[in-house]
Structure formats: structure tokens, C-alpha cells
Write a protein that holds these residues in place. Sequence first.
Motif, PDB file in Angstrom:
ATOM      1  N   ILE A  54       0.769  -0.966   0.298  1.00  0.00           N
ATOM      2  CA  ILE A  54       0.122   0.127  -0.298  1.00  0.00           C
ATOM      3  C   ILE A  54       1.387   1.196   0.244  1.00  0.00           C
ATOM      4  O   ILE A  54       0.233   2.187  -0.380  1.00  0.00           O
ATOM      5  N   THR A  57       1.563   2.189  -3.663  1.00  0.00           N
ATOM      6  CA  THR A  57       1.043   2.707  -3.865  1.00  0.00           C
ATOM      7  C   THR A  57      -0.336   3.943  -3.941  1.00  0.00           C
ATOM      8  O   THR A  57      -0.707   5.074  -4.313  1.00  0.00           O
ATOM      9  N   GLU A  61      -1.121   7.268  -5.505  1.00  0.00           N
ATOM     10  CA  GLU A  61      -2.151   7.744  -5.598  1.00  0.00           C
ATOM     11  C   GLU A  61      -2.161   9.385  -5.690  1.00  0.00           C
ATOM     12  O   GLU A  61      -2.698  10.621  -5.499  1.00  0.00           O
ATOM     13  N   MET A 178     -10.990  -5.441  -0.702  1.00  0.00           N
ATOM     14  CA  MET A 178     -10.571  -4.223  -1.315  1.00  0.00           C
ATOM     15  C   MET A 178     -10.015  -3.755  -1.303  1.00  0.00           C
ATOM     16  O   MET A 178      -9.026  -2.974  -1.660  1.00  0.00           O
ATOM     17  N   GLU A 179      -8.884  -3.948   0.024  1.00  0.00           N
ATOM     18  CA  GLU A 179      -7.155  -3.883   0.074  1.00  0.00           C
ATOM     19  C   GLU A 179      -6.394  -4.304  -0.945  1.00  0.00           C
ATOM     20  O   GLU A 179      -5.527  -3.440  -1.934  1.00  0.00           O
ATOM     21  N   HIS A 182      -7.727  -2.964  -4.663  1.00  0.00           N
ATOM     22  CA  HIS A 182      -7.202  -1.375  -4.775  1.00  0.00           C
ATOM     23  C   HIS A 182      -5.486  -0.677  -4.901  1.00  0.00           C
ATOM     24  O   HIS A 182      -5.060  -0.113  -5.920  1.00  0.00           O
ATOM     25  N   LYS A 185      -6.006  -2.155  -8.885  1.00  0.00           N
ATOM     26  CA  LYS A 185      -6.109  -1.286  -9.396  1.00  0.00           C
ATOM     27  C   LYS A 185      -4.964  -0.264  -9.701  1.00  0.00           C
ATOM     28  O   LYS A 185      -4.176   0.254 -10.978  1.00  0.00           O
ATOM     29  N   ARG A 186      -4.315  -0.248  -8.820  1.00  0.00           N
ATOM     30  CA  ARG A 186      -3.350   1.069  -8.835  1.00  0.00           C
ATOM     31  C   ARG A 186      -1.549   1.241  -9.236  1.00  0.00           C
ATOM     32  O   ARG A 186      -1.315   1.393  -9.713  1.00  0.00           O
ATOM     33  N   THR A 217     -14.522   3.608  -4.875  1.00  0.00           N
ATOM     34  CA  THR A 217     -13.658   2.021  -5.423  1.00  0.00           C
ATOM     35  C   THR A 217     -13.969   2.319  -7.263  1.00  0.00           C
ATOM     36  O   THR A 217     -13.520   1.685  -8.376  1.00  0.00           O
ATOM     37  N   LEU A 220     -11.710   4.364  -9.249  1.00  0.00           N
ATOM     38  CA  LEU A 220     -10.575   3.844  -9.440  1.00  0.00           C
ATOM     39  C   LEU A 220     -10.920   2.850 -10.762  1.00  0.00           C
ATOM     40  O   LEU A 220      -9.571   3.177 -11.209  1.00  0.00           O
ATOM     41  N   ILE A 222     -12.463  -0.130 -10.405  1.00  0.00           N
ATOM     42  CA  ILE A 222     -12.816  -1.259  -9.819  1.00  0.00           C
ATOM     43  C   ILE A 222     -14.407  -1.939 -10.098  1.00  0.00           C
ATOM     44  O   ILE A 222     -14.913  -0.559  -9.797  1.00  0.00           O
ATOM     45  N   THR A 346      -7.728   1.096   2.684  1.00  0.00           N
ATOM     46  CA  THR A 346      -7.931   1.374   1.194  1.00  0.00           C
ATOM     47  C   THR A 346      -7.330   2.538   0.824  1.00  0.00           C
ATOM     48  O   THR A 346      -7.615   3.646   2.112  1.00  0.00           O
TER      49      THR A 346
END
Length: 449
Positions: A54, A57, A61, A178-179, A182, A185-186, A217, A220, A222, A346
Amino acid sequence: MTKEFDLIVIGAGTGGNGVARMAAAAGWTVASLDALPYGGTCALRGCDPKKMLIAVTEGAEWSHNMAGKGLEAQVSVNWPDMMAFKRTFTDAMPPRIEAGLKKAGITTLHGTARFTGPDTIEINGDTLRARHFHIATGARPMTLNIPGEAHLITSTDFLELPERPDRIVFVGGGFIAMEFAHISKRAGAAEVTVLEMMDRPLGNFDPDLVAMLVEATTELGIDLQTTAKVLEIRKSGSAFEVDYETPSGRQTVACDLVVHATGRVPNIEDLNLEAAGVDYSRRGIKVSAYMRTTNPAIFAAGDCADSGPNLTPVSANEGRIAGKNLLAGKDERAVSYPPIPSVVFTLPNLAMVGLSEAAAQEKGLDFETRFETTSGWYSSMRVGAKWSGYKILVEKGSGKILGAHLIGPGAEEQINLFAMAIKAGLTANQIKGLIFAYPSYASDIGSMV
């Protein structure tokens, strides 16, 4: 020959290592054993490595949010390099943890343990006997009982992927789904799909803030499908097809990877607990408030027990209580759970502590709900955050905080301050009277209550 110990700890993660160290420091002969590398889920296969990914990413972001605001950057995520960065932490942990246990005088063993009696286990063909046992074997992905289930990879497998697939489906809509969606996708995945069988993801969190996260989401890129029950997974050449049922009928999504993210269950099926006289249910090993099982010589803590929430600090706290009662030789200390924050990492973060609106209403409490979106607040504008907000429950009359629900930048730390406030019984006016460093995320808290 049977080897004998004062204590055998099964599970070398958060819920077990502290107990082993406490007993060894008291002069007990202690063995620690695990079928997996030492360190447990959080350090090696969960919280910590996930947040390493994360962190990478977050850079993507930040670049996206600051575009056109003075930051000029072309940012992309190199998946193999990101995984190598994660391994700078995870590869070092098992030998470090095991060496620390050995230095404390603890015998470390690798293998799957199985009880053969109330005071004996078998591991790697050897029999070990102990006056006491402590079980901290954690949890594992639940079995789905659907055709093609063998094609699923686990969250552990995901954290070891050498390359990023282009099309990923996550089965489930909780923390993991969910995490990881994210992250994927990133990191550049072309198609990321989340299939959640309930009518919304993250069912334990505030529905209004979850709705905001769902919008973030979707924005983004998703594809988040709710009321989507997975029926079957099929291999199709080098790819997969996932069939799922929705109110509008049966659907199919093609992908390169399918990830199991529907939840976890206690990892106890290989222990042969019946031989030890230890009762258990689907929720885990039955323990008292003192973390003692139905065999008085055996304790359990963490995700394998039917106790508190399945969170790393909860496991550590339960282990501490178990260790103290072991050493005391009696039920001296009962476990007590303070307000426990929970965070979905997320981007944006989603956090909660205390009661939800529904729970407060069920309890018949008289309270005010303070709910606002905060994308126009300085703290959000400063970092270009589009999705931020809060919902705070304040008891009428006393002014005490009953629950706090946050989304946006800073939520993962703000929620800890709310946990302290609830534990201390602070009122909204008392919180307003505090002076925090400004400008900071903490300084927003007074305006929320």
C-alpha cells in the motif's frame, strides 16, 4: 524417547510468542512450534506486508491527486520491485524471531502438531509431553464448497505474486478483497472485479461511509458487484471464467487470476483437539475469560479462539492474559477489551471504533449523529482528497462519544484518538477543549464532535 516441557506453545505468531517468552523468563522449559515460518500471519502474510504494498501505491495516489496542482510526474508501479521491497521486511522476520526465541532459552520446532492425549502431542514423528499448552494457530481461508474452488489463490499467494496479472477477480467484499483490489488497480491491472454476495461490502462498517468508499472504488476503475454469489470457477485455456448469480441472472467474468477473499476460519482442524479434551465450535476453541480451554492445562488465544475480534493487537492482549494466568497457576486475570479500532486500508482509509448507529439504537441509547463530508476541509484539500467524511455518535445528556466512523486521509490515526477518548469517557466538549498541533489531522477532531 518422549521429550518433556513445562509449556509447549503451538503457533509462533503474535498470540503465541509473548506467552513463550513470559514462561521462559520465569524459568520454565518451553518449546515453540509452527508449521510455517516463525512470525505469524500479521508479520508475514497479512497486515505488515500488505501495508508495504500500500505504501508504494500511496505514491501513485499522491501523484494522481496532486496532478495539476504543481506536481508534475509520470508514475507507474513496478510490481516485481514492489514485491522485492515487501520482502525486505518479510524475509528478515522469521530468522530474527526464531533467533530471539532461542536466545530466550526456548526450543524451536518446525512441523504440524497433533494432540495424542491431554498432555502429549506428536510432531514430525516425535512425541512431546508438557504440563501446559498454549494454542495460537491463527486462522485460514474458509472453504467455499463450490466447483472449481481449487483454482482460487489465497491472500498469502497474492502477496507472493512475482508478476501482476492483467485481469483479477476477488471473491468476497471484506478487508482483503477491497484492500487488494485497490492495490491491484493502482499497480496497473486492466480489469479488477470484486464479487460480494451481500448488498454492500464491508458490512460491519457505517453504510453511509461505505457508500462513499464504493464510489471511490468505482471511480478508480474497479468493477464492484454486490448481491453476487459465486457459483463456479472454470479453467479456460490459460485463463479462468467465474460464474456468479445476481438478481438479474447468471453472469460470467473472465480473468487471469481468482483470489479467495471471503473470510477466514479458525485454523484448528489438524490439532485433533478431541484427544486433548478441548472443546471447540465453528467460531474456534472455547475459552473462558481467562483464556483457559475446557482442558484446564491448555490455553488458547487469538484467531483460533472463540474470543475477541480477529485483530493482531487483540491476539497479543489475549496472549498476555493467558501468560499471566499460566504463571500464576490460577485464574487471576480476565481479559478485558477496550474500544478496539478497525481500519480498512484502502485509499481512502475507512475506520471505525465504538458503536454503529444500528447498535446504539438496539441498545436504546439516546444520541445525536454528527455526519458530514469533508472534501472541502483544509486537511482534504491540502492533499487533493475527494473522498472524506465522518460520522460521530454523541450521547445526549452525557455528551460522551459512543462511536466514531471516519473515511479519508488521516483516518487510520484519528480513529486511535477517538478510541482513547471513548475509553477515557471524554465528552464532546472536553475534546473541543483540547489543543492539538495545527494544521494536522488530529486538529480536525474537535470540529467533528
